[in-house]
Write a protein that holds these residues in place. Structure first.
Motif, PDB file in Angstrom:
ATOM      1  N   ALA A 224       0.848  -1.209   0.000  1.00 53.69           N
ATOM      2  CA  ALA A 224       0.000   0.000   0.000  1.00 53.69           C
ATOM      3  C   ALA A 224       0.878   1.252   0.000  1.00 53.69           C
ATOM      4  O   ALA A 224       0.616   2.211  -0.739  1.00 53.69           O
ATOM      5  CB  ALA A 224      -0.913  -0.010   1.224  1.00 53.69           C
ATOM      6  N   VAL A 225       1.940   1.212   0.814  1.00 55.35           N
ATOM      7  CA  VAL A 225       2.828   2.385   0.905  1.00 55.35           C
ATOM      8  C   VAL A 225       3.594   2.571  -0.400  1.00 55.35           C
ATOM      9  O   VAL A 225       3.567   3.652  -1.012  1.00 55.35           O
ATOM     10  CB  VAL A 225       3.808   2.240   2.109  1.00 55.35           C
ATOM     11  CG1 VAL A 225       4.829   3.359   2.115  1.00 55.35           C
ATOM     12  CG2 VAL A 225       3.034   2.203   3.410  1.00 55.35           C
ATOM     13  N   THR A 226       4.280   1.502  -0.849  1.00 60.50           N
ATOM     14  CA  THR A 226       5.110   1.656  -2.059  1.00 60.50           C
ATOM     15  C   THR A 226       4.244   1.932  -3.293  1.00 60.50           C
ATOM     16  O   THR A 226       4.609   2.749  -4.148  1.00 60.50           O
ATOM     17  CB  THR A 226       5.988   0.412  -2.322  1.00 60.50           C
ATOM     18  OG1 THR A 226       5.159  -0.734  -2.242  1.00 60.50           O
ATOM     19  CG2 THR A 226       7.119   0.285  -1.346  1.00 60.50           C
ATOM     20  N   GLY A 227       3.093   1.260  -3.373  1.00 60.50           N
ATOM     21  CA  GLY A 227       2.198   1.478  -4.512  1.00 60.50           C
ATOM     22  C   GLY A 227       1.697   2.920  -4.548  1.00 60.50           C
ATOM     23  O   GLY A 227       1.671   3.550  -5.613  1.00 60.50           O
ATOM     24  N   SER A 228       1.322   3.452  -3.372  1.00 60.00           N
ATOM     25  CA  SER A 228       0.814   4.838  -3.341  1.00 60.00           C
ATOM     26  C   SER A 228       1.921   5.823  -3.719  1.00 60.00           C
ATOM     27  O   SER A 228       1.698   6.745  -4.517  1.00 60.00           O
ATOM     28  CB  SER A 228       0.302   5.201  -1.937  1.00 60.00           C
ATOM     29  OG  SER A 228      -0.614   4.249  -1.528  1.00 60.00           O
ATOM     30  N   ILE A 229       3.109   5.601  -3.143  1.00 60.96           N
ATOM     31  CA  ILE A 229       4.219   6.517  -3.472  1.00 60.96           C
ATOM     32  C   ILE A 229       4.533   6.428  -4.973  1.00 60.96           C
ATOM     33  O   ILE A 229       4.710   7.431  -5.658  1.00 60.96           O
ATOM     34  CB  ILE A 229       5.486   6.200  -2.629  1.00 60.96           C
ATOM     35  CG1 ILE A 229       5.206   6.425  -1.153  1.00 60.96           C
ATOM     36  CG2 ILE A 229       6.671   7.062  -3.075  1.00 60.96           C
ATOM     37  CD1 ILE A 229       6.343   6.010  -0.225  1.00 60.96           C
ATOM     38  N   THR A 232       1.866   8.085  -7.104  1.00 63.41           N
ATOM     39  CA  THR A 232       1.917   9.544  -6.931  1.00 63.41           C
ATOM     40  C   THR A 232       3.104  10.132  -7.693  1.00 63.41           C
ATOM     41  O   THR A 232       2.984  11.171  -8.361  1.00 63.41           O
ATOM     42  CB  THR A 232       2.025   9.894  -5.427  1.00 63.41           C
ATOM     43  OG1 THR A 232       1.015   9.173  -4.743  1.00 63.41           O
ATOM     44  CG2 THR A 232       1.872  11.377  -5.171  1.00 63.41           C
ATOM     45  N   MET A 233       4.238   9.441  -7.594  1.00 63.66           N
ATOM     46  CA  MET A 233       5.434   9.931  -8.318  1.00 63.66           C
ATOM     47  C   MET A 233       5.173   9.953  -9.817  1.00 63.66           C
ATOM     48  O   MET A 233       5.559  10.896 -10.518  1.00 63.66           O
ATOM     49  CB  MET A 233       6.617   8.989  -8.064  1.00 63.66           C
ATOM     50  CG  MET A 233       7.312   9.226  -6.759  1.00 63.66           C
ATOM     51  SD  MET A 233       8.610   8.007  -6.637  1.00 63.66           S
ATOM     52  CE  MET A 233       9.930   9.057  -6.170  1.00 63.66           C
ATOM     53  N   LEU A 234       4.522   8.909 -10.304  1.00 64.92           N
ATOM     54  CA  LEU A 234       4.252   8.839 -11.745  1.00 64.92           C
ATOM     55  C   LEU A 234       3.248   9.915 -12.154  1.00 64.92           C
ATOM     56  O   LEU A 234       3.385  10.537 -13.207  1.00 64.92           O
ATOM     57  CB  LEU A 234       3.725   7.445 -12.119  1.00 64.92           C
ATOM     58  CG  LEU A 234       4.728   6.289 -11.990  1.00 64.92           C
ATOM     59  CD1 LEU A 234       4.056   4.945 -12.259  1.00 64.92           C
ATOM     60  CD2 LEU A 234       5.910   6.458 -12.948  1.00 64.92           C
ATOM     61  N   ILE A 244      -1.842   5.910 -14.197  1.00 59.95           N
ATOM     62  CA  ILE A 244      -3.015   5.021 -14.306  1.00 59.95           C
ATOM     63  C   ILE A 244      -2.584   3.648 -14.837  1.00 59.95           C
ATOM     64  O   ILE A 244      -3.036   2.609 -14.357  1.00 59.95           O
ATOM     65  CB  ILE A 244      -4.097   5.667 -15.212  1.00 59.95           C
ATOM     66  CG1 ILE A 244      -4.687   6.886 -14.491  1.00 59.95           C
ATOM     67  CG2 ILE A 244      -5.199   4.673 -15.562  1.00 59.95           C
ATOM     68  CD1 ILE A 244      -5.520   7.809 -15.371  1.00 59.95           C
ATOM     69  N   LEU A 245      -1.654   3.661 -15.792  1.00 61.74           N
ATOM     70  CA  LEU A 245      -1.151   2.376 -16.305  1.00 61.74           C
ATOM     71  C   LEU A 245      -0.469   1.582 -15.181  1.00 61.74           C
ATOM     72  O   LEU A 245      -0.647   0.371 -15.068  1.00 61.74           O
ATOM     73  CB  LEU A 245      -0.155   2.610 -17.449  1.00 61.74           C
ATOM     74  CG  LEU A 245      -0.736   2.926 -18.829  1.00 61.74           C
ATOM     75  CD1 LEU A 245       0.368   3.329 -19.796  1.00 61.74           C
ATOM     76  CD2 LEU A 245      -1.506   1.718 -19.379  1.00 61.74           C
ATOM     77  N   GLY A 246       0.297   2.285 -14.363  1.00 55.73           N
ATOM     78  CA  GLY A 246       1.001   1.629 -13.250  1.00 55.73           C
ATOM     79  C   GLY A 246       0.010   1.010 -12.273  1.00 55.73           C
ATOM     80  O   GLY A 246       0.148  -0.151 -11.874  1.00 55.73           O
ATOM     81  N   PHE A 247      -1.018   1.787 -11.919  1.00 56.73           N
ATOM     82  CA  PHE A 247      -2.015   1.297 -10.970  1.00 56.73           C
ATOM     83  C   PHE A 247      -2.774   0.097 -11.563  1.00 56.73           C
ATOM     84  O   PHE A 247      -2.963  -0.918 -10.897  1.00 56.73           O
ATOM     85  CB  PHE A 247      -2.986   2.428 -10.591  1.00 56.73           C
ATOM     86  CG  PHE A 247      -4.057   1.971  -9.645  1.00 56.73           C
ATOM     87  CD1 PHE A 247      -3.767   1.757  -8.298  1.00 56.73           C
ATOM     88  CD2 PHE A 247      -5.345   1.703 -10.103  1.00 56.73           C
ATOM     89  CE1 PHE A 247      -4.741   1.304  -7.430  1.00 56.73           C
ATOM     90  CE2 PHE A 247      -6.328   1.252  -9.228  1.00 56.73           C
ATOM     91  CZ  PHE A 247      -6.031   1.058  -7.892  1.00 56.73           C
ATOM     92  N   THR A 248      -3.164   0.234 -12.846  1.00 60.56           N
ATOM     93  CA  THR A 248      -3.899  -0.863 -13.510  1.00 60.56           C
ATOM     94  C   THR A 248      -3.052  -2.134 -13.503  1.00 60.56           C
ATOM     95  O   THR A 248      -3.562  -3.240 -13.291  1.00 60.56           O
ATOM     96  CB  THR A 248      -4.216  -0.475 -14.982  1.00 60.56           C
ATOM     97  OG1 THR A 248      -4.816   0.816 -14.972  1.00 60.56           O
ATOM     98  CG2 THR A 248      -5.127  -1.477 -15.650  1.00 60.56           C
TER      99      THR A 248
END
Ligand SMILES: CC(C)=CCC/C(C)=C/CC/C(C)=C/COP(=O)(O)OP(=O)(O)O
Length: 453
Positions: A224-229, A232-234, A244-248
């Motif tokens: 959750a922490v690394t994914g959010s950071i 956000t950075m992207l 959005i591609l990263g999150f998907t």
């Protein structure tokens, strides 16, 4: 007998275990269950003892004894040796628990200690902050599957470099860090979800969640922490499309692919999409996704995963099956080899496509054909062997299976070299690449000269 000093690195469980294993495996039959279980259950105690710099003279003593014992006694002696090794017996332990080390022809001291201060060091060694930090951080690094994350990030960076529009260092840094963080998050969730299955395969049994170093909940929190950071950075450092591609991709890998692994062979095709998204992210960082070059590059990463993964899974198909994973290599070995060949062949038109749509020059399809040809040749050999093995209707022979295994192994290693080779070639053959370099170092190219005259 003269004394020798043997300096050992600060011992940890794995060192003890390897030391013990290397020195006994030549002479003894090793019971896998016996080795695996005490190793796991005693891990925490061993880590603490190792951090305090305590040494294990008993291992050498016992190994000496074991080496000279009769084969009928091996199992019980082996059990005794391993228990002592894995227990990290302490020098200050009560004498009843100490093992007699008088006859050892050398002293064992922790790394960094001299002959004179050996005793003091082992008694006073305090856990250093650095090693404590390492013990804490290492499992989390492993949680990100660092090799895979590096490969994924490199595929995104290469795509960024190959894409036609402007590049900036700051954007590249954000892209690199953001992609790595998203990949780490996806892998952490994957590991958090699979300890029950990973523990059944030698390839994955050492993972931090399987070993109990990290709980699944901790893995999810980390994700959750690394994914959010990362997202956000992207979003702010690159652009929303990449984020959005990263999150998907995190969702695709951690939920869809990971669930499908135990349900259907379709998982490999879904996994290939996951592997193809990072180059799209790299491309989208600076160039529009409507450009066909983006899809050729993503297609290259998509196609590459079949010879790579199908060859890898061929030789561990039974392990996958008994761990509960549904993989083409085990369910349909003939299809497995056919798919590997099919996608190896697809590499040729994809490389031509990159030149056709103006991303690379026309030399690229020619020299990439060397790498693609090698991959396809090995995929063909693998496929042909599996055709022979399974076409007669009867069970394949042991020799036939062994040959298929050899071809699969060769194909796997070829794929490991193939991808970096093709991506590097694409970067070298990027249209206008050399003009840019020549103008950077102050040399005029023929194009420039023609334009000016
Ligand atoms: C930006 C972003 C989110 C990138 C994610 C990239 C990523 C994790 C790609 C993985 C590709 C893949 C199918 C690997 C196999 O996983 P596996 O679970 O079969 O491997 P295992 O058997 O070693 O666990």
């Amino acid at each position: 007998m003269s004394s020798r000093i043997v300096t050992l690195p600060r011992l940890n469980t794995v060192n003890n275990f390897n030391f013990f294993f290397k020195n006994t495996k030549k002479n003894l039959h090793i019971d896998q269950n016996f080795i695996a279980n005490p190793f796991l259950s005693l891990h925490r105690r061993n880590t603490i003892a190792a951090r305090k710099g305590r040494v294990i003279p008993t291992s050498i003593n016992s190994l000496h004894n074991v080496k000279n014992s009769q084969s009928s006694q091996h199992n019980s002696i082996l059990e005794d040796v391993a228990t002592k090794v894995l227990n990290c017996q302490e020098p200050e332990a009560p004498s009843s628990q100490k093992t007699n080390t008088n006859h050892i022809p050398f002293k064992v001291v922790p790394k960094g200690a001299t002959k004179s201060n050996a005793t003091a060091v082992s008694a006073n060694a305090l856990p250093s902050t650095k090693s404590e930090l390492k013990t804490l951080i290492n499992p989390y690094i492993k949680l990100t599957k660092p090799n895979l994350t590096v490969l994924v990030t490199l595929s995104s960076i290469c795509s960024y470099a190959i894409s036609p529009y402007s590049v900036s260092l700051i954007e590249l840094i954000y892209l690199t860090m953001g992609t790595a963080m998203c990949s780490g998050a996806a892998n952490a969730i994957n590991m958090g979800r699979e300890p029950e299955f990973d523990k059944k395969m030698p390839r994955t049994v050492g993972r931090p969640v399987v070993r109990g170093l990290i709980t699944p909940q901790q893995a999810y929190n980390f994700a959750a922490v690394t994914g959010s950071i990362g997202c956000t950075m992207l979003w702010f450092g690159v652009n929303p499309t990449v984020s959005i591609l990263g999150f998907t991709n995190i969702v695709l890998y951690a939920w869809l692919y990971t669930s499908l692994k135990r349900k259907s062979i379709i998982n490999t095709w879904v996994g290939a999409i996951v592997g193809a998204i990072p180059p799209l992210m790299g491309w989208a960082a600076s160039s529009p996704l409507s450009h066909p070059g983006a899809w050729c590059l993503a297609g290259l990463l998509y196609a590459w995963q079949f010879p790579h993964f199908n060859a890898l899974s061929h030789n561990i198909a039974e392990q996958y099956k008994s761990a509960g994973y549904v993989m083409t290599a085990a369910e349909n070995p003939k299809l497995n080899a056919r798919v590997a060949l099919r996608y190896s062949i697809l590499m040729f038109p994809l490389c031509i496509g990159l030149s056709y749509c103006g991303i690379t020059d026309w030399i690229f399809p020619i020299d990439s054909a060397i790498a693609n040809g090698w991959l396809t040749y090995l995929a063909f050999q693998f496929w042909r062997q599996q055709q022979k093995n399974y076409s007669s209707g009867s069970k394949p022979t042991a020799e036939g299976l062994a040959l298929a295994g050899v071809h699969a192994k060769k194909l796997f290693w070829c794929s490991v070299w193939h991808l970096p080779a093709v991506l590097i070639l694409a970067m070298l053959h990027k249209k206008g690449q050399w003009d840019r370099w020549f103008s950077y170092i102050g040399l005029k190219t023929s194009d420039e000269t023609t334009l000016r005259s």
